[in-house]
Design a protein around this motif. Structure first.
Motif, mmCIF file in Angstrom:
data_model
loop_
_atom_site.group_PDB
_atom_site.id
_atom_site.type_symbol
_atom_site.label_atom_id
_atom_site.label_comp_id
_atom_site.label_asym_id
_atom_site.label_seq_id
_atom_site.Cartn_x
_atom_site.Cartn_y
_atom_site.Cartn_z
ATOM 1 N N ASP A 134 5.417 -6.969 -9.608
ATOM 2 C CA ASP A 134 4.691 -8.170 -10.030
ATOM 3 C C ASP A 134 5.611 -9.389 -10.111
ATOM 4 O OD1 ASP A 134 2.314 -6.775 -10.158
ATOM 5 O OD2 ASP A 134 2.348 -6.532 -12.339
ATOM 6 N N ARG A 138 3.029 -10.694 -4.608
ATOM 7 C CA ARG A 138 1.665 -10.961 -5.050
ATOM 8 C C ARG A 138 0.836 -9.701 -4.874
ATOM 9 N NH1 ARG A 138 -2.747 -11.997 -2.154
ATOM 10 N NH2 ARG A 138 -1.518 -12.174 -0.258
ATOM 11 N N THR A 140 -2.403 -7.744 -4.193
ATOM 12 C CA THR A 140 -3.595 -8.088 -3.420
ATOM 13 C C THR A 140 -4.836 -7.518 -4.094
ATOM 14 O OG1 THR A 140 -3.663 -6.121 -2.026
ATOM 15 C CG2 THR A 140 -2.194 -7.911 -1.322
#
Length: 149
Positions: A134, A138, A140
């Motif tokens: 994290d 990113r 998804t």
């Protein structure tokens, strides 16, 4: 963060790579045989095979983590991405920065080769690893399916 060096696996690393890869398989509760590990070792030693590997070495030069990755075509984007298949850090070395160093090394290879994305998956409950992921990437909203032919 400790001093971590990232290198491609060489013949002398094989026992430690086997130990790490067996640990990775155990973490994901995958039965893995010596023959399976030998096949993957052969892949990452073969310059003509798309799967490559990297090892994280601690300050003493001991392997403490591994990653395997490969290019994949992205037709919709008309580009090539990188799939990071396997990432494992010895439990005794977690928190050392090895996971981040391995991911950053794969990202650098992707930049050098013109791959426009590095993608990987993990289990929903892999919270410790997800805390690292994290920070670096990113998450998804894609859902993954597996079909066994």
């Amino acid at each position: 963060m400790s001093e971590i060096t990232i290198v491609p696996p060489e013949a002398a690393h094989r026992p430690d790579w086997e130990r790490l890869y067996a640990g990775y398989a155990a973490f994901y509760q995958v039965e893995q045989s010596a023959e399976m590990r030998a096949r993957v070792w052969g892949w990452i030693q073969d310059p003509d095979h798309p799967v490559e590997g990297q090892l994280a070495l601690d300050a003493a030069g001991s392997p403490i983590g591994l990653t395997h990755f490969r290019p994949y075509s992205r037709p919709l984007m008309a580009s090539t991405g990188c799939f990071l298949d396997d990432l494992f850090v010895d439990p005794a070395a977690r928190g050392s920065g090895a996971a981040q160093a391995l991911i950053e090394a794969v990202a650098e290879i992707a930049r050098q080769r013109g791959w426009n994305l590095v993608r990987w998956i993990t289990k929903e409950d892999n919270y410790r690893a997800r805390a690292v992921y994290d920070r670096l990437a990113r998450r998804t909203d894609w859902v993954t399916y597996d079909l066994t032919p």
